[in-house]
Design an enzyme around this catalytic site. Structure first.
Site, PDB file in Angstrom:
ATOM      1  N   HIS A  14     -11.858 -24.419 -12.626  1.00 24.77           N
ATOM      2  CA  HIS A  14     -12.786 -23.389 -13.109  1.00 24.77           C
ATOM      3  C   HIS A  14     -13.485 -23.863 -14.377  1.00 24.77           C
ATOM      4  O   HIS A  14     -12.949 -24.662 -15.156  1.00 24.77           O
ATOM      5  CB  HIS A  14     -12.038 -22.082 -13.399  1.00 24.77           C
ATOM      6  CG  HIS A  14     -12.950 -20.942 -13.727  1.00 24.77           C
ATOM      7  ND1 HIS A  14     -13.886 -20.451 -12.847  1.00 24.77           N
ATOM      8  CD2 HIS A  14     -13.095 -20.199 -14.870  1.00 24.77           C
ATOM      9  CE1 HIS A  14     -14.547 -19.450 -13.415  1.00 24.77           C
ATOM     10  NE2 HIS A  14     -14.097 -19.292 -14.642  1.00 24.77           N
TER      11      HIS A  14
ATOM     12  N   HIS B 134     -19.027 -16.504 -17.523  1.00 23.80           N
ATOM     13  CA  HIS B 134     -18.661 -17.281 -16.334  1.00 23.80           C
ATOM     14  C   HIS B 134     -18.797 -16.455 -15.072  1.00 23.80           C
ATOM     15  O   HIS B 134     -18.965 -15.233 -15.121  1.00 23.80           O
ATOM     16  CB  HIS B 134     -17.229 -17.833 -16.464  1.00 23.80           C
ATOM     17  CG  HIS B 134     -16.156 -16.787 -16.557  1.00 23.80           C
ATOM     18  ND1 HIS B 134     -14.880 -16.985 -16.069  1.00 23.80           N
ATOM     19  CD2 HIS B 134     -16.143 -15.526 -17.084  1.00 23.80           C
ATOM     20  CE1 HIS B 134     -14.133 -15.918 -16.299  1.00 23.80           C
ATOM     21  NE2 HIS B 134     -14.871 -15.020 -16.905  1.00 23.80           N
TER      22      HIS B 134
ATOM     23  N   CYS C 283     -18.576 -20.820  -9.977  1.00 23.17           N
ATOM     24  CA  CYS C 283     -18.412 -21.074 -11.409  1.00 23.17           C
ATOM     25  C   CYS C 283     -19.233 -22.261 -11.896  1.00 23.17           C
ATOM     26  O   CYS C 283     -19.960 -22.180 -12.889  1.00 23.17           O
ATOM     27  CB  CYS C 283     -16.937 -21.243 -11.769  1.00 23.17           C
ATOM     28  SG  CYS C 283     -16.124 -22.715 -11.079  1.00 23.17           S
TER      29      CYS C 283
END
Length: 332
Positions: A290, A302, A237
């Protein structure tokens, strides 16, 4: 063809001579990555047999990532640190049985002031003085394609390695639809102009708009997630958000938890395209785990987790919405 190689040899002689006169600037503990993507591990020599395509020289990233099952990819979580691209400078911190602990320059982290630390095979590094000097003195090609092949000849009869998005290599010459670039370990090779942009310095990369970042992000839609991934062969991420910004000349921290403490804080109602949005345990109040990039209309692009690919989701998607932990702006 003969004239071209005379030009190359004379240029290399010139810069090799310059490298001698500037020897003090080439530190003994610095080296350059000489594989398309170097994978850094938490400890030396912990890779499995199936990881051989990533620890060899040359590497075969496609073979490595395609062959792993979900569980085999999940094992990488906690065993990998980050990745470094072809030609990236590293500082060698420690050596042990054919492995070296390095810090990757231009990947900011509070863990080491020189760069992001991790272990990699020593055979994946080069100490080419000529590359070091050319990297400082020549314009560079910035790879804009997801991946791009190098060729040993202008006619593309002999293929070299395939390199990743965001790779930077010094340019020796432009000719028609090709760029002659210099590599850390294989001398001069050809790169298609359509796969890269040329800049004199890092500062000459145009300041991006949010749409520029989003356009770059969307070219990776469908690319499978890879823990510690930092290349066109797979991202985690924060590797994804770091790379999008870095490819447009903006260096941000490597990890999501640190990205969440830099830049300018943004209230949720003031979100703009290009802002980074963060998610944390304990309903957004715990540790950040994240990050995605806001693209407008309540959506983010993402690279979520090992079971998925680069994708677009609503921020309110289950598993994220209840863990929203704030946003940061790195664009002006």
């Amino acid at each position: 063809m003969k004239k071209m190689w005379v030009f190359i040899l004379s240029l290399l002689f010139l810069f090799s001579f310059s490298s001698v006169t500037k020897a003090k600037e080439i530190k003994k503990d610095e080296a350059f990555v000489n594989v398309s993507v170097a994978t850094l591990w938490t400890e030396p020599n912990i890779s499995r047999k199936l990881d051989a395509p990533s620890t060899s020289n040359p590497v075969d990233m496609k073979k490595w990532t395609a062959a792993m099952s979900y569980d085999e990819k999940l094992w990488l979580v906690g065993n990998l640190e980050t990745q470094a691209l072809y030609g990236s400078k590293v500082t060698i911190l420690e050596e042990q049985n054919g492995w070296v602990k390095v810090a990757v320059h231009d990947q900011p982290t509070p863990r080491n002031e020189k760069g992001y630390p991790g272990w990699m095979p020593k055979a994946q590094l080069s100490k080419s003085p000529s590359f070091s000097v050319l990297k400082e003195k020549r314009p560079f090609a910035l790879v804009t394609a997801n991946t791009a092949p190098l060729f040993k000849d202008f006619a593309e009869k002999t293929k070299g390695i395939e390199i990743s998005f965001n790779t930077r290599l010094p340019v020796l010459k432009e000719k028609k639809n090709k760029l002659l670039v210099y590599t850390p370990n294989s001398g001069a090779q050809w790169l298609r102009k359509s796969d890269a942009s040329i800049y004199q310095t890092e500062q000459d990369i145009p300041e991006p708009t949010a749409d520029d970042l989003i356009r770059s992000g969307k070219q990776f839609l469908g690319l499978p997630y890879l823990w510690a991934g930092m290349s066109g062969y797979g991202f985690d991420c924060s590797g994804f958000t770091y790379t999008l910004y870095k490819s447009h000349g903006i260096t941000i921290p490597r990890d999501s938890s640190v990205q969440a403490t830099h830049g300018n804080p943004v209230d949720r109602e003031d979100l703009q395209k290009g802002d980074l949005v963060f998610f944390a345990y304990e309903e957004g109040k715990g540790r950040v785990h994240h990050v995605g990039m806001y693209i407008g209309n309540g959506e983010m692009i993402h690279s979520p987790n090992t079971s998925t690919t680069v994708k677009i989701d609503k921020i309110e998607t289950s598993g994220y919405g209840e863990e929203y932990a704030g946003a940061r702006r790195y664009l002006r």
